[in-house]
Design an enzyme around this catalytic site. Sequence first.
Site, short mmCIF file in Angstrom:
data_model
loop_
_atom_site.label_atom_id
_atom_site.label_comp_id
_atom_site.label_asym_id
_atom_site.label_seq_id
_atom_site.Cartn_x
_atom_site.Cartn_y
_atom_site.Cartn_z
CD GLU A 129 -2.83 -1.35 0.01
OE1 GLU A 129 -3.00 -0.18 -0.69
OE2 GLU A 129 -3.21 -2.59 -0.49
CG ASP A 198 2.43 -7.10 -6.49
OD1 ASP A 198 1.79 -6.70 -5.45
OD2 ASP A 198 1.76 -7.79 -7.51
#
Length: 440
Positions: A129, A198
């Site tokens: 996040e 990611d």
Amino acid sequence: MIKPLLTILLFSWTLHPALALDYSLPDMGESSGAYLSTVQERKLGRAFMRYVHANTNVVKDTMLTGYLQSLGDRLASKAQLGAGSFNFFLVDDMLINAFAGPGGYIGVHTGLILEAETEDELAAVVAHEIAHVSQRHIARMVQEAEQMAMPAAGMLLAAILLGAATGGAGAMAMAAGGQAALMQKQINFTRANEREADNIGIQILAKSKHDTRAMATFFQRLGRATNSGGVTLPEFLLSHPVTADRTADALARARARAEKYPYQQQHDDFDFQLFRAAIRADQFSSGKSSAKHFKSTLRDGRYRSEDAERYGLVLGLMRSRKYSEARKELGKLLSKHPRNPMIRATNARLWLKQGNNQKAVSTADDPQTFKLLARAAAGSKKKADSHAALADYHFLVGEPDVAVQQLLIALKTPGLSFYSKSKLEAKKRMMEEESAALKR
């Protein structure tokens, strides 16, 4: 274009029947560049948090939020924006979800924390996040949406943030009607965001000495639970993004990226286990049922950390007002972990609940603990004690003038005993002298 676009974005949340948004929207001004400026994004972030507070159950326990903020700051210090640029908060919701809003606001659902087994697994999600924020994905979405028809752009952006805070299903239903081509474009764009998040997230984990394989491990376990019918597909995997192949794709990519980094021994996560136990203890309908659960798991040896399980028992006993029994169990933890901040803060809270303010204050030897004491005293309707604890906090962080103001407020509390008033007056004189000495 930015101002009307964001107005549509925020008003579009009201299309969802369960939502009601504060209509005092920020004046964003005109966009001078391709993306939202950081100032504009911060304004949008504050509006976003008004929505979150109005429509979700944000956890206000400073001990729990303090742990999450501390973990987030450690991770953020390895990211592009650095610590201090993010605000981390907990949402009391059993959905397995986490989300990044505009302006560096990152929320984590309690359901996700209960599914994570180690601090490394939670860190992997938080790092992901953080990467969404550091790479300015929301600003990129605004740029993409500006190239679409205005109603569709507002609806799609609303879907993005609605999906972030409440899970993906309602948001996708809102965006689906008659917008298939635009929706496909947005999904493709979001997939690119996910791959970038990611990649950056794995880098953040490696730099902060967390296990880079933790995300793959977490995804794999959630996938197994889903296949066996143990849980439904987690919202984190649904809304990051809503695609059938997200789990397998993310798992494969997480494994491949993790292999590029040297193996890190599993992080010492005792504080995480305490944090998780505190959240578990709060999920029960009563303190009695909470204490019964933890007594059972301790008796049967069903735990990852015995001391964390005992900590959950202490919290259940405190909630059911069995303070003497809680004191006995907490003593076992204090003998083994005398300097642990969460255990010390709980010790101070327990003394306060037992009516021993003097011991509560003597236990609290760091500023944050005094903040916890202030909140606990306020919750117990002890106004003078709350302001006195805030005075101690401000004094310890080098703000004696603010501390004196807190004591003046405390002294105005109706019904103060002569003894209490004398103690407050003495503390005020001491802090006034300190303030004068600092000015000299």
